[in-house]
Scaffold this active site. Structure first.
Site, PDB file in Angstrom:
ATOM      1  N   GLU A 100       6.221  -2.199  -6.630  1.00 14.39           N
ATOM      2  CA  GLU A 100       6.452  -1.075  -5.733  1.00 14.39           C
ATOM      3  C   GLU A 100       5.650  -1.248  -4.447  1.00 14.39           C
ATOM      4  OE1 GLU A 100       7.332   2.674  -8.705  1.00 14.39           O
ATOM      5  OE2 GLU A 100       5.264   2.209  -8.187  1.00 14.39           O
ATOM      6  N   ILE A 102       3.631   0.667  -1.537  1.00 11.62           N
ATOM      7  CA  ILE A 102       2.956   1.943  -1.332  1.00 11.62           C
ATOM      8  C   ILE A 102       2.731   2.162   0.167  1.00 11.62           C
ATOM      9  CG2 ILE A 102       0.822   3.234  -1.736  1.00 11.62           C
ATOM     10  CD1 ILE A 102       0.671   1.985  -4.475  1.00 11.62           C
ATOM     11  N   ASP A 203     -12.347  -6.486  -9.691  1.00 15.37           N
ATOM     12  CA  ASP A 203     -12.501  -7.118  -8.369  1.00 15.37           C
ATOM     13  C   ASP A 203     -12.429  -6.031  -7.299  1.00 15.37           C
ATOM     14  OD1 ASP A 203     -12.833  -9.056  -6.448  1.00 15.37           O
ATOM     15  OD2 ASP A 203     -10.772  -9.805  -6.544  1.00 15.37           O
TER      16      ASP A 203
END
Length: 295
Positions: A100, A102, A203
């Site tokens: 997706e 964003i 991370d």
């Protein structure tokens, strides 16, 4: 990179149709900058916009499958908006992940407070052991996630020891660095408070979060596993960019044990060693300074 766009487009359309069950056509594919390891694309379709990353198949095998598992992990264990993976695959020797897209906007006034609270809640999601269902990557290096009963064992065997071996093999570790890191490995039970495994991003630096269209934090590019939550906190501080309000809100929601700011220096050894092994000897001085101070 010599990319066969037609085959990629065909396979991306197939992934979207299989995942979303809808007819779809691609309107435009644009290059997105900013990545240091992979190339990125913004894929605009009749069904909406998606984000893709690509690389040569022979580079970093299994990286995108690991990333998809990490994104699913964040979706399962957090309240953050996470880009849902749509599919992974290989097209004409080009590996890819599609997810997706964003949209971004400006930060809301309470951006940092909500970010800290959501991360704290994510860290309360736990598991019986430290580790993950499979190995993945930290940057472009393999990250080992075999399950361990204690964090001390996991940190020593799955985090510091592999990076030390890599640094030795590449000639980046001096004899003194080796000696001090071996002490860290042997004393790993002395450095961190005993806590349950936490669902962590793995991370969490400024390049791996952004502001979504609601003005709140979205996180991505995970190196996810069940680890010690101070690893995420340490990574967030290592290169800066996180507001003090973030840490205040986090500590109000899920207080860190006393002395956490000092302990983060030991947690930093893992990402610093990874940077040494990726980028070379420029990180050796920072690692040695840390080791001389804390080991």
């Amino acid at each position: 990179m010599n990319v066969q766009n037609e085959q990629l487009n065909t396979d991306w359309l197939k992934a979207i149709r299989e995942n979303l069950g809808d007819s779809v056509s691609i309107k435009n594919v644009g290059i997105v900058g900013g990545g240091s390891i992979n190339d990125a694309r913004k894929v605009e379709t009749s069904h909406g916009t998606f984000f893709a990353k690509i690389n040569e198949e022979k580079e970093y095998p299994g990286m995108f499958e690991a990333e998809a598992r990490g994104l699913d992990f964040l979706l399962e264990h957090s309240d953050f908006q996470i880009p849902k993976p749509i599919g992974t695959g290989v097209s004409d020797e080009i590996q890819w992940i599609l997810m997706e897209y964003i949209d971004h906007a400006s930060k809301k006034p309470d951006f940092w407070e909500k970010f800290g609270v959501k991360l704290a809640k994510m860290h309360r999601s736990t598991h019986e052991k430290f580790g993950f269902e499979s190995d993945n990557y930290i940057g472009n290096l393999p990250q080992y996630n075999s399950y361990k009963t204690t964090w001390a064992e996991f940190f020593a065997e799955n985090r510091i020891a592999p990076q030390l071996k890599m640094a030795k093999d590449q000639g980046y570790a001096s004899d003194q660095m080796v000696k001090l890191l071996e002490k860290v490995i042997s004393r790993s039970d002395k450095y961190f408070p005993v806590e349950p495994p936490a669902a962590i991003h793995g991370d969490l630096w400024t390049g791996n979060f952004a502001t979504n269209k609601m003005g709140e934090a979205t996180i991505f590019d995970p190196s996810a596993y069940f680890g010690h939550r101070e690893m995420d906190i340490a990574m967030s501080k290592l290169f800066g960019g996180f507001d003090a309000k973030f840490y205040d809100a986090y500590n109000e929601e899920y207080p860190l044990e006393k002395g956490w700011e000092e302990r983060l220096q030991i947690a930093d050894l893992y990402p610093l060693l990874a940077h040494l092994n990726i980028f070379g000897g420029t990180y050796a001085y920072q690692i040695m300074t840390l080791l001389r101070k804390h080991v």
